[in-house]
Design a protein around this motif. Structure first.
Motif, mmCIF file in Angstrom:
data_model
loop_
_atom_site.group_PDB
_atom_site.id
_atom_site.type_symbol
_atom_site.label_atom_id
_atom_site.label_comp_id
_atom_site.label_asym_id
_atom_site.label_seq_id
_atom_site.Cartn_x
_atom_site.Cartn_y
_atom_site.Cartn_z
ATOM 1 N N ILE A 9 38.853 42.259 51.525
ATOM 2 C CA ILE A 9 38.265 43.548 50.988
ATOM 3 C C ILE A 9 39.218 44.563 50.534
ATOM 4 C CG2 ILE A 9 36.505 45.229 51.215
ATOM 5 C CD1 ILE A 9 35.444 43.538 53.568
ATOM 6 N N GLY A 10 39.126 45.072 49.395
ATOM 7 C CA GLY A 10 40.187 46.320 48.921
ATOM 8 C C GLY A 10 39.017 47.379 48.465
ATOM 9 N N LEU A 11 39.170 48.746 48.654
ATOM 10 C CA LEU A 11 38.358 49.428 48.110
ATOM 11 C C LEU A 11 38.738 50.684 47.184
ATOM 12 C CD1 LEU A 11 36.930 51.204 51.455
ATOM 13 C CD2 LEU A 11 36.190 49.133 50.175
ATOM 14 N N GLU A 158 44.893 48.476 49.036
ATOM 15 C CA GLU A 158 45.456 47.188 48.841
ATOM 16 C C GLU A 158 44.318 46.342 49.464
ATOM 17 O OE1 GLU A 158 47.816 45.939 46.874
ATOM 18 O OE2 GLU A 158 48.976 47.816 46.843
ATOM 19 N N PRO A 159 44.375 45.008 49.097
ATOM 20 C CA PRO A 159 43.116 44.055 49.862
ATOM 21 C C PRO A 159 43.447 43.943 51.110
ATOM 22 C CG PRO A 159 44.156 43.029 48.073
ATOM 23 C CD PRO A 159 45.063 44.273 48.334
ATOM 24 N N ASP A 160 43.460 44.891 52.074
ATOM 25 C CA ASP A 160 44.052 44.579 53.436
ATOM 26 C C ASP A 160 42.867 44.529 54.449
ATOM 27 O OD1 ASP A 160 46.781 44.366 52.577
ATOM 28 O OD2 ASP A 160 47.076 46.514 53.204
ATOM 29 N N LYS A 208 46.328 32.533 49.294
ATOM 30 C CA LYS A 208 45.849 32.742 47.800
ATOM 31 C C LYS A 208 44.593 33.465 47.952
ATOM 32 C CE LYS A 208 45.380 30.533 43.660
ATOM 33 N NZ LYS A 208 44.257 29.632 43.530
ATOM 34 N N LEU A 209 44.699 34.721 47.065
ATOM 35 C CA LEU A 209 43.348 35.371 46.778
ATOM 36 C C LEU A 209 42.052 34.822 46.255
ATOM 37 C CD1 LEU A 209 44.794 39.277 46.320
ATOM 38 C CD2 LEU A 209 43.665 38.217 48.360
ATOM 39 N N GLY A 210 41.129 35.038 46.608
ATOM 40 C CA GLY A 210 39.899 34.490 46.058
ATOM 41 C C GLY A 210 39.456 34.968 44.853
ATOM 42 N N THR A 211 38.600 34.740 44.131
ATOM 43 C CA THR A 211 38.021 35.531 42.868
ATOM 44 C C THR A 211 37.316 36.566 43.747
ATOM 45 O OG1 THR A 211 38.149 33.596 41.501
ATOM 46 C CG2 THR A 211 36.960 35.611 40.813
ATOM 47 N N SER A 264 30.121 42.089 33.451
ATOM 48 C CA SER A 264 31.331 41.257 33.467
ATOM 49 C C SER A 264 32.455 42.208 33.513
ATOM 50 C CB SER A 264 31.615 40.262 32.328
ATOM 51 O OG SER A 264 32.075 41.038 31.244
ATOM 52 N N LYS A 265 33.382 41.790 34.473
ATOM 53 C CA LYS A 265 34.638 42.641 34.886
ATOM 54 C C LYS A 265 35.313 42.929 33.477
ATOM 55 C CE LYS A 265 37.390 44.624 37.589
ATOM 56 N NZ LYS A 265 37.377 46.121 37.432
ATOM 57 N N GLU A 266 35.464 44.429 33.373
ATOM 58 C CA GLU A 266 36.392 44.989 32.317
ATOM 59 C C GLU A 266 37.623 44.843 32.860
ATOM 60 O OE1 GLU A 266 35.180 48.075 35.148
ATOM 61 O OE2 GLU A 266 34.087 46.507 33.948
HETATM 62 P P1 ADP Z 1 40.767 46.899 38.633
HETATM 63 O O1 ADP Z 1 41.320 48.321 38.656
HETATM 64 O O2 ADP Z 1 40.564 46.217 37.535
HETATM 65 O O3 ADP Z 1 39.428 47.275 39.084
HETATM 66 P P2 ADP Z 1 42.516 46.495 40.761
HETATM 67 O O4 ADP Z 1 43.531 44.958 40.622
HETATM 68 O O5 ADP Z 1 43.394 47.658 40.543
HETATM 69 O O6 ADP Z 1 41.428 45.994 39.768
HETATM 70 O O7 ADP Z 1 41.748 46.272 41.965
HETATM 71 C C1 ADP Z 1 41.065 47.072 42.490
HETATM 72 C C2 ADP Z 1 40.809 46.968 43.932
HETATM 73 O O8 ADP Z 1 40.263 45.362 44.131
HETATM 74 C C3 ADP Z 1 41.902 47.430 44.912
HETATM 75 O O9 ADP Z 1 41.412 48.024 45.810
HETATM 76 C C4 ADP Z 1 42.322 45.789 45.246
HETATM 77 O O10 ADP Z 1 42.836 46.066 46.662
HETATM 78 C C5 ADP Z 1 41.079 44.749 45.182
HETATM 79 N N1 ADP Z 1 41.318 43.390 45.023
HETATM 80 C C6 ADP Z 1 42.178 42.973 44.013
HETATM 81 N N2 ADP Z 1 42.063 41.635 44.260
HETATM 82 C C7 ADP Z 1 41.213 41.292 45.057
HETATM 83 C C8 ADP Z 1 40.803 40.256 45.811
HETATM 84 N N3 ADP Z 1 41.005 39.004 45.315
HETATM 85 N N4 ADP Z 1 39.863 40.129 46.915
HETATM 86 C C9 ADP Z 1 39.390 41.435 47.306
HETATM 87 N N5 ADP Z 1 39.818 42.628 46.628
HETATM 88 C C10 ADP Z 1 40.608 42.783 45.734
#
Ligand code: ADP
Ligand code: MG
Ligand code: ZN
Length: 476
Positions: A9-11, A158-160, A208-211, A264-266
């Motif tokens: 999860i990333g926020l 970060e996705p931490d 590897k990070l998932g979608t 859909s994701k922009e």
């Molecule tokens: P955007 O700005 O297009 O939304 P970012 O790459 O800046 O995308 O990421 C936005 C948030 O998503 C960040 O908090 C990041 O940590 C989180 N994130 C990115 N990739 C992943 C992933 N595969 N799984 C979970 N969280 C993610």
């Protein structure tokens, strides 16, 4: 064996700043107000209107960035994020893409599992949009631009994070810092703190990070926890069925306890970002950064440590009292004034919290003078009032900040310290209850309580029971 999955999860958190005025104009940034009364040509996107940056916004961003151990970009710029939506009168939002004010920081969180660092990717300044109201009129939507141009800081982690518990701990930490800095009240319900949850799952052990999907519209910790659990289950189910997770923005409906796709994701490129030509670059001096570092307040954890050392408070008390800077300040001043830290803590954690809860009030709204609580504690110590009366006085302190000594006198709550009066009451009670007195004298000591009660009744509760007790024994 069934596959094990890990949640990632990333926020992206938006925090609305509590500056007096908006980010690019002089309109009030206050929450609410009659629709479209906090507006001007700038924040309603009129042709020819020009933005002027509010310096406080930069200051607040620097404060938060410093507290979150970030690097500061001394050369800053604003960019236009272009999109049409009726709550966005300029057809672009002024934000920061290329050179955000802060980057590469981290916050330490603590959960049952221990301490952990969550890295911060960046923080940037931007303006809020107006508000659409959909259900007031039947055949159309209304728009209120009071919120348009209210300053925001977006904090991208970060996705931490791996669990809902870590997410809540991270949000609580951000909230504590903002409140201690006095830059935002961070109310999820009022929208002054908003969290978008980006979540993906992967097989345990995989690097590897998932979608990921992004979930918006989460306005309580409960909704965030539910959304995380629901989305994790949905994604695992898809993967188990051999299907793919689609990268998209989803809306969580906490009533239905399920999410549905929103769009859909922009991508950043969809917004045709470019540097805003109406705003000058912002250059931040080393001196300013230094000044902000020096002014940084003592935050909750340090304060709690100090309260344990300096006032000998139990860790439990110290933690609760420091959850709000305001509460911590009230504690400290009360403790200093009466010299009885544990008593001060008991009043704040007990009666104060009880009354706050009863009235649904925020600790920030406590408005009594600490001296008044200190005086009440001292009056109790001097036995000028009993516990029962003190509670009654404290309710008035909470409500109207009364001076306890004046109030006690006015209401006749002072205890009788005159031994003669107590003695007279004791004698009277004994005379009226001769049978009981004899019972006591013949060895039935249990009846003493009854006699004490009789005396207290005569004294209208305003005598020290210990003293009554002693006097009675003496006479008996
Ligand atoms: P955007 O700005 O297009 O939304 P970012 O790459 O800046 O995308 O990421 C936005 C948030 O998503 C960040 O908090 C990041 O940590 C989180 N994130 C990115 N990739 C992943 C992933 N595969 N799984 C979970 N969280 C993610
Ligand atoms: Mg995003
Ligand atoms: Zn304005």
């Amino acid at each position: 064996m069934a596959k094990q999955y890990e949640t990632v999860i990333g926020l992206e958190v938006h925090v609305e700043l509590s500056t007096k005025t908006k980010i690019f104009c002089g309109c009030s940034a206050k929450f609410g107000g009659k629709p479209n009364t906090h507006t001007c040509p700038v924040c309603t996107g009129m042709p020819g209107a020009l933005p002027v940056l509010n310096k406080k916004v930069v200051e607040y961003a620097l404060k938060l960035g410093t507290a979150a151990n970030c690097q500061i970009n001394r050369y800053n710029r604003f960019d236009r994020k272009n999109y049409f939506y009726p709550d966005n009168p300029q057809n672009y939002q002024i934000s920061q893409l290329y050179l955000p004010i802060c980057h590469d920081g981290c916050l330490e969180i603590e959960t049952e599992a221990g301490k952990k660092k969550i890295r911060i990717h960046e923080m940037h300044m931007e303006e809020d949009a107006g508000k659409l109201i959909h259900d007031e009129w039947e055949d159309c939507s209304l728009v209120d631009y009071n919120r348009s141009g209210v300053p925001l800081i977006e904090i991208v982690s970060e996705p931490d994070m791996r669990t809902a518990e870590e997410v809540i701990a991270y949000l609580e930490k951000l909230k504590m810092i903002c409140q201690y800095l006095g830059i935002s009240d961070c109310k999820l319900q009022e929208g002054s703190m908003r969290a978008d949850v980006n979540l993906s799952v992967r097989e345990a052990g995989s690097q590897k990070l998932g979608t990921r999907t992004e979930m918006k519209n989460l306005n309580s910790f409960k909704a965030i926890t539910h959304a995380i659990e629901g989305e994790r289950a949905r994604q695992i189910e898809l993967l188990e069925e051999g299907k793919k997770v689609i990268q998209e923005t989803r809306r969580w409906d906490d009533n239905k306890e399920s999410s549905y796709p929103m769009r859909s994701k922009e991508d950043a490129k969809d917004y045709r970002y470019f540097p805003d030509p109406d705003l000058m670059p912002v250059i931040i001096s080393e001196e300013w950064i230094e000044e902000i570092r020096k002014e940084q307040p003592e935050f909750a954890e340090e304060k709690a440590e100090r309260f344990q050392k300096e006032y000998g408070l139990p860790r439990y008390d110290a933690k609760i009292l420091t959850q709000s800077r305001h509460m911590a300040d009230i504690f400290e001043e009360t403790a200093r004034r009466c010299g009885q830290p544990k008593k001060a803590s008991n009043w704040l954690m007990g009666e104060t919290m009880r009354i706050l809860k009863e009235k649904g009030m925020d600790p920030e709204k406590i408005s009594f003078t600490p001296t008044h609580l200190a005086d009440l504690i001292l009056a109790l110590e001097r036995k000028e009032i009993n516990q029962q009366g003190a509670k009654q006085v404290f309710e008035q302190i909470m409500e109207k900040d009364v001076d306890p000594l004046v109030y006690m006198k006015e209401q006749g709550l002072l205890m009788v310290s005159d031994d003669g009066a107590i003695e007279a009451a004791v004698e009277e009670a004994m005379a009226e209850n001769q049978k009981t007195v004899e019972e006591y004298r013949s060895g039935k000591e249990k009846v003493l309580g009854f006699l004490v009660g009789q005396v207290m009744k005569k004294m209208k509760g305003k005598a020290d029971p210990a003293k009554v007790n002693a006097l009675l024994r003496e006479k008996l």
